[in-house]
Structures are given as structure tokens and as C-alpha cells.
Design a protein around this motif. Sequence first.
Motif, short mmCIF file in Angstrom:
data_model
loop_
_atom_site.label_atom_id
_atom_site.label_comp_id
_atom_site.label_asym_id
_atom_site.label_seq_id
_atom_site.Cartn_x
_atom_site.Cartn_y
_atom_site.Cartn_z
N LEU A 83 -22.07 8.90 -59.29
CA LEU A 83 -21.50 8.07 -58.22
C LEU A 83 -22.07 8.41 -56.85
O LEU A 83 -22.04 7.60 -55.93
CB LEU A 83 -19.97 8.21 -58.19
CG LEU A 83 -19.22 7.68 -59.42
CD1 LEU A 83 -17.72 7.89 -59.25
CD2 LEU A 83 -19.53 6.21 -59.65
N VAL A 92 -20.50 1.91 -55.14
CA VAL A 92 -21.62 2.82 -54.89
C VAL A 92 -22.54 2.20 -53.84
O VAL A 92 -22.44 1.03 -53.53
CB VAL A 92 -22.37 3.13 -56.18
CG1 VAL A 92 -21.46 3.85 -57.18
CG2 VAL A 92 -22.95 1.86 -56.81
N MET A 102 -12.75 0.16 -60.53
CA MET A 102 -14.17 -0.05 -60.23
C MET A 102 -14.59 0.79 -59.03
O MET A 102 -14.02 0.67 -57.95
CB MET A 102 -14.44 -1.52 -59.97
CG MET A 102 -15.91 -1.82 -59.70
SD MET A 102 -16.30 -3.58 -59.81
CE MET A 102 -14.96 -4.33 -58.91
N ALA A 103 -15.59 1.63 -59.22
CA ALA A 103 -16.13 2.44 -58.14
C ALA A 103 -17.16 1.63 -57.36
O ALA A 103 -17.93 0.85 -57.94
CB ALA A 103 -16.76 3.71 -58.67
N ARG A 154 -18.52 2.98 -67.77
CA ARG A 154 -17.83 2.54 -66.57
C ARG A 154 -18.70 1.49 -65.88
O ARG A 154 -19.92 1.50 -66.02
CB ARG A 154 -17.57 3.71 -65.60
CG ARG A 154 -16.62 4.79 -66.14
CD ARG A 154 -15.20 4.27 -66.28
NE ARG A 154 -14.26 5.30 -66.70
CZ ARG A 154 -13.89 5.50 -67.96
NH1 ARG A 154 -14.41 4.77 -68.93
NH2 ARG A 154 -13.01 6.45 -68.25
N THR A 155 -18.06 0.59 -65.17
CA THR A 155 -18.77 -0.46 -64.45
C THR A 155 -18.55 -0.27 -62.97
O THR A 155 -17.39 -0.21 -62.51
CB THR A 155 -18.30 -1.86 -64.90
OG1 THR A 155 -18.47 -1.97 -66.32
CG2 THR A 155 -19.10 -2.95 -64.21
N VAL A 156 -19.64 -0.12 -62.23
CA VAL A 156 -19.57 0.12 -60.79
C VAL A 156 -20.13 -1.08 -60.05
O VAL A 156 -20.73 -1.99 -60.65
CB VAL A 156 -20.34 1.40 -60.42
CG1 VAL A 156 -19.79 2.61 -61.20
CG2 VAL A 156 -21.84 1.26 -60.68
N HIS A 157 -19.95 -1.08 -58.74
CA HIS A 157 -20.46 -2.19 -57.92
C HIS A 157 -21.20 -1.63 -56.73
O HIS A 157 -20.75 -0.69 -56.08
CB HIS A 157 -19.31 -3.09 -57.43
CG HIS A 157 -19.77 -4.44 -57.00
ND1 HIS A 157 -20.26 -4.68 -55.73
CD2 HIS A 157 -19.84 -5.62 -57.66
CE1 HIS A 157 -20.60 -5.95 -55.63
NE2 HIS A 157 -20.35 -6.54 -56.79
N TYR A 206 -20.68 11.18 -65.09
CA TYR A 206 -20.28 9.98 -64.34
C TYR A 206 -19.90 10.33 -62.91
O TYR A 206 -20.32 9.65 -61.96
CB TYR A 206 -19.12 9.29 -65.04
CG TYR A 206 -18.55 8.13 -64.27
CD1 TYR A 206 -19.29 6.96 -64.09
CD2 TYR A 206 -17.29 8.20 -63.68
CE1 TYR A 206 -18.79 5.89 -63.36
CE2 TYR A 206 -16.77 7.14 -62.96
CZ TYR A 206 -17.52 5.98 -62.79
OH TYR A 206 -17.02 4.94 -62.06
#
Length: 390
Positions: A188, A389, A386-387, A262-265, A184
Motif C-alpha cells: 500500500l 493508493v 477499499m484502500a 484485495r482491490t485498491v484504487h 499487502y
Amino acid sequence: MSETPMSRTPVAFTEQDHADRMARATRDAAAAGLSGLLVTPGPDLVWLCGYRPTAVTERLTLLVLIPESEPRLLVPALERPEAEAAPGAGALRLSEWRDGQDPYAAAAGLLRPGGLPHSLKGVGGAPIGISDSTWALHLLGLQEALPLTTYRALTTSLPMLRAVKDDHELARLAAAGAAADATYEAILSVRFAGRREADVAADLAHLLRRHGHSQVDFTVVGSGPNGANPHHEAGRRTIVDGDMVVLDFGGLKDGYGSDTTRTVHVGEPTDEERAVHDVVRLAQQAAFEAVQPGVPCEEIDRVARMVIEDAGYGEYFIHRTGHGIGVTTHEPPYLVAGEQRPLVPGMCFSIEPGIYLPGRFGVRIEDIVACTETGGRRLNATPHEMAVVS
């Protein structure tokens, strides 16, 4: 450089480990009202005696565990050398059958060691537990050889067979979790916008293998509206700026599973997207804090669900809160309404609440958690925030 769980060589399981597992399984089967256990190639066979045939074919391989008898492993004669090399082989007696012989007659002989009547219903009159991975071909052959025997699947008759892990199993699960965390952290820095979901999924698979996984079981990449499908298969959709992206991935490392979400944006999220993500994060944390020995499995699901319902999103949390993990990535116990079995130290399971807004986006956060004497221990350590990207 300091040693990490991911980099350590796992402690090998010994002949005594496998002997203890087979003895415990035999006792548990008797306590569950079973006359014995029949186990064919698959995760149960690997866990019990350490034997994983290189090729699983139509030839019958069968581990027989019955009370007051030593464990017996029936194998095709041409595969005997491979079976003899299994780590648990010294804790059982090997029998073989040759091409041209009836393997089911040979198996029936092992189930009737005292020459009991051919019509016996199981051993001692009780049904026999049989592994879920048994081919219909073999089950039908056994029924023909012992016409009045009855069988019960191990998932329903002994669901907790592999649920409680020993220290060496926990170490392998921790190492698998650390490898998933490293995957993970690496993903990123990968570009998301302008690439297909399948491209990012391929990156995840490559990273899992780079960090020691021998098997990749799933790489879910659900972007934008696809994230509202919990088991979306990464496809040809191009990820764009403004997408929420659900990343759910895992597999096997040194024979034990990883599974994290995980949920990223992509780019800066909206206030609503942040708010939904925060609800899921709080639900995941509340469920984790509820983990204690003796707490019913369903209580962990109830706690997570209550947080999401109180925030007004209850109808959009459409799956159970978690599942067990070990030599497979999904196994009992299940954290779901109606499952009243209590948590026991050594159990390992996912905690993965989610919210799925059809046609818009989804959010899920998942860690593998071990139950200890004092509460829960996370086997994933990456941030829940929340990461963002590119």
C-alpha cells in the motif's frame, strides 16, 4: 517484540504424523472402492511421507499403499540416500531399482506381494487410485506391466484426501496468511500511478519472499479494464490515476499456501466504484458467516452469489466462490454449485466473490478461511474496505 504466527518456527511433522496419514489414506481408499494407491512425486507424496525428490526425472519413484501391507516406496538406487532422509521414511519400507532394470516390473511386484496373477485387475479386483501428478510415461509403463489393471485419478476418487488439516497444518496456513497480510500492508505504500502492472507484481513477489515464502505461485495485478479478467497476467500496461487495481497473490511458506485478494484504487474512486466494491465486500462477509460444519460447500457459493445477484450484478460474477488450500494453493474442496460435500472442521478454503465489468474494471475480495467447530475463522486479517493508493 511479541511472537506472531508468521515469525514462529513451524512444528516439524514427525514419522508418526506420516504413518497416520498413510494409514488413513489406505483406509479411505478401501472405503472408496479402490484396491490401493500409487503416488508419484508431487504434493500427495510430500503430504503422505514427506519425500520431495530434489530432481524429478524420467526415473520412476512410486509410493505403494495397499491394505494389509506396510507402505512401500520404490526409488531409483542413486536416490535412495535422499529418500532415507525423508521425515516419513521410518514408517515405510524402501525398495530400489537400478539403471538397466525394468522399474515397472519392480512396481508390479509390490502390487502383487503374494505372487498374484499377472492379469489381476488391481489388487482384489478393484481399480487402483493414482496421483494426478503421475507422468503418462509411468502410467503407460504400469499398464504394460499389469495389462488388466485400471486406474482412477485421486482428485476424482479421493478428493478429500488432504482436505481436513490437523493443528500443525492449520498453524502453517495461518503463518502463510499472516505473511501475505504483511505483504499487502507493505504494498500500500508503493507508488502505483505511472508504473507498469509487472513492476507492482515484482514488488509483491519480493515482499512475499521477504516475509518467508519459499515459492511465489502468482501475483495478479489487474488495473483498470484488465481487472475485469480474474486471471489477468500482470503486463506492460501503465497504471494511471483513476484505476481500480485487483491484487491477487500467494505461494508457499513452510510448505503451505497463502492466497489473498484485495482491490485498491489509485486516487479517489467514483460513487459507482465504491458501490460495486461494497457489494463484493457484503457478499464475502455473508459467505463467511455461512461457514458452519455440515453446511454443503455449494451453500457458501449460493450465499455469496445471492448478494451479488440481488444487487443486479449476477452475470458479472463468473467463477466459483472458493477453493481449498494446503500443500498446494488450489485443491479440494471447491465452493461451487453442485458440490454437496459438507464442510468439516479443519477444512481450509478461499472465499473470493468478485464482480467483473468488461472493458471497465473488476473487484475481488479474498480471504482464506478455516472451518471450526463453531464456524469460520479467517486466516487473513487485512481490512476489506477499499484502500486508496497513489
